[in-house]
Design a protein around this motif. Sequence first.
Motif, short mmCIF file in Angstrom:
data_model
loop_
_atom_site.label_atom_id
_atom_site.label_comp_id
_atom_site.label_asym_id
_atom_site.label_seq_id
_atom_site.Cartn_x
_atom_site.Cartn_y
_atom_site.Cartn_z
N PRO A 45 0.82 -1.23 0.00
CA PRO A 45 0.00 0.00 0.00
C PRO A 45 0.85 1.27 0.00
N LEU A 46 1.94 1.34 0.79
CA LEU A 46 2.80 2.52 0.81
C LEU A 46 3.47 2.74 -0.55
N ALA A 47 3.86 1.66 -1.20
CA ALA A 47 4.49 1.78 -2.51
C ALA A 47 3.50 2.34 -3.53
N VAL A 48 2.25 1.86 -3.50
CA VAL A 48 1.22 2.37 -4.42
C VAL A 48 0.92 3.84 -4.12
N LEU A 49 0.80 4.21 -2.82
CA LEU A 49 0.52 5.59 -2.43
C LEU A 49 1.65 6.52 -2.86
N GLY A 50 2.90 6.10 -2.64
CA GLY A 50 4.03 6.93 -3.04
C GLY A 50 4.09 7.14 -4.54
N THR A 51 3.82 6.11 -5.30
CA THR A 51 3.81 6.23 -6.77
C THR A 51 2.73 7.19 -7.23
N GLY A 52 1.54 7.09 -6.60
CA GLY A 52 0.43 7.98 -6.97
C GLY A 52 0.74 9.43 -6.68
N LEU A 53 1.32 9.74 -5.51
CA LEU A 53 1.67 11.12 -5.15
C LEU A 53 2.72 11.68 -6.11
N PHE A 54 3.70 10.87 -6.48
CA PHE A 54 4.74 11.31 -7.40
C PHE A 54 4.15 11.69 -8.75
N VAL A 55 3.28 10.84 -9.28
CA VAL A 55 2.66 11.12 -10.59
C VAL A 55 1.78 12.36 -10.51
N TRP A 56 1.02 12.53 -9.39
CA TRP A 56 0.11 13.68 -9.25
C TRP A 56 0.88 14.97 -9.18
N LEU A 57 1.96 15.03 -8.36
CA LEU A 57 2.77 16.24 -8.23
C LEU A 57 3.45 16.60 -9.55
N ARG A 58 3.90 15.61 -10.27
CA ARG A 58 4.57 15.89 -11.54
C ARG A 58 3.61 16.48 -12.55
N ARG A 59 2.42 15.93 -12.60
CA ARG A 59 1.42 16.47 -13.55
C ARG A 59 0.96 17.86 -13.14
N LYS A 60 0.85 18.09 -11.83
CA LYS A 60 0.41 19.40 -11.36
C LYS A 60 1.42 20.48 -11.73
N ASN A 61 2.69 20.19 -11.58
CA ASN A 61 3.73 21.18 -11.89
C ASN A 61 3.83 21.45 -13.38
N LYS A 62 3.42 20.50 -14.19
CA LYS A 62 3.44 20.72 -15.65
C LYS A 62 2.26 21.55 -16.10
#
Length: 562
Positions: free
Chosen positions: A545-562
């Motif tokens: 679960p932590l691995a899935v959550l961390g991956t999701g946050l990384f993808v969300w932050l990257r898209r937000k900054n773009k």
Amino acid sequence: MENKEEKVTSSNSDKLKKLVDEEKKSKKKIKDNELEGVVAKKLKHGTMATALTCVFLAVLVLLNVVTTVLFERYPINIDLTKEKIYSMTEESEEYVKNVDRDVLVTIFADEDTFINYSSYNKQAIELLKNYCKMNHHISYRFMDIDSNPDVIKSYSDTISNFDIIFETSSEVDGETVKRTRKLGMVDLLSFKDDFVSQLSQSGYSIDLLREQIGSDLNFLAYYGTYVDSSNAEQAFTSALMTVTDPDPVYVTFLTGRSEVSDLNTHTSPFSYFKTLLVANGYNVNEIDITKDEIPAETDIAVIPAPTVDYLPEEVQKVSDFLNNGNKLGKQLIYVASYSQDKTPNLDEFLEEYGLSVGEGVVCETFGDNYINYPYCTLSTDLSSDFNQDVLNKDLVISSMFTRPVNTLYEQQGMITTQQYVKTTENAYTSKLKYNESFQMVPSETLTNGQQCLFAIGSKAKFADDGSGETSYSNVLCFGSEYLLQSNILSAQQYGNSEYFFSIIAGITHKSDGVFIKPKTLKGTAFDIDQSKKSILMWTFCVIIPLAVLGTGLFVWLRRKNK
């Protein structure tokens, strides 16, 4: 003048309006361009995301297909059960991997009915599946007898429901030769020691009792509560050895001279010894030495404790067998007994191999070296020769009423002798008598000091072609039938079966035997210990679960900054 000024003002107004319109058009164009840029950017990211998703899905599908094929061809099994009930030992794996002949295993039952009969059946089938995955030469099938009555006619064995047949076929001189080994449900199980001991005290063995009952399923209906552990792996590997051994070893029991029998059932004390021989891939038969010749294909002849001496012509048959046309290479197992009368002819024959069987029985002085009676001895002084199949290096050999086996010399010409099982230095030999309670006890002491219970006399011959190779004929001399008796061979606390079978396999150059510790099933199909439970809990409840959550946050932050 006024008209002229009005015209000038009107002209400026038009220019101003035009300028404003152009500015509006310019701003609209910029907005349109910006909008097109945003749309293009979004389209670009959307297309890329879609492409990446498609590639990711394609990789997953491809990975699934590849891993499925690889796991079928090269199985990777994770057995989380505490006793590793679905896994094979390294010895079995090594043998299974080296099988190079097609082996068909037929289970004569409906699959669901067989598997649901007991947890031991399920474990046996899971093991069998692992055998098949590990070697593509091995395959299995379920065959319902009622639906396929003609199939059982092709087998020489009597087939019953839930029986299992291992078989191979080969061409010999233009004819198809089929080798088979039948296993019953009882062969897949080990029973509690106290139950086996009670049967033995009553003059029975598991095999004798199942034979009298007539059906393994009926046997288990009565005595299933005494099942202690699974014997499936040993049974399956032994069956494979029987049908795939390229150079099978033939054992012939020589009868006809009033061989010793159980006083209660009048059956041979060697019944379980025969069962173990068959289970370990030996081909066993029996002849009457007073009438028949020893078959030419025989590798090991067994003289199972005759109470009446052999006639000279019968001794000559045995001698000719061992001489083997002056080529040697044959083996004899001779079993002495306290119940024997005088056997001068057999004694003279044994002396040719540097052996003799003494009077009285071997006894121990101290209670740590015997059970209940001094003549029920325990021995740990064992030779290390031919121990290639011995897994337990602290074996205890049990026997009773054992006559001393004496070696007349260590070497004389081409004949050598060696003692393999010996007592302590505190042992002695004695005659026995009945006391006031009708119990047999030592009476007259004959000799004192260390005694031998089992020895081997060997005759050697160098090859005539000058190659330096040497062939041997051996006489394996046991001081008592109890060294090979059913209840002792089957007892887990004694090493008789493991030790003596290792010697027999080594002397006959047979493929290494496989001795497997029985596996206890406790009624659960998925039994894992606490450490594995903790690992699984942390893996599935925290780490993933932590691995899935961390991956999701990384993808969300990257898209937000773009």
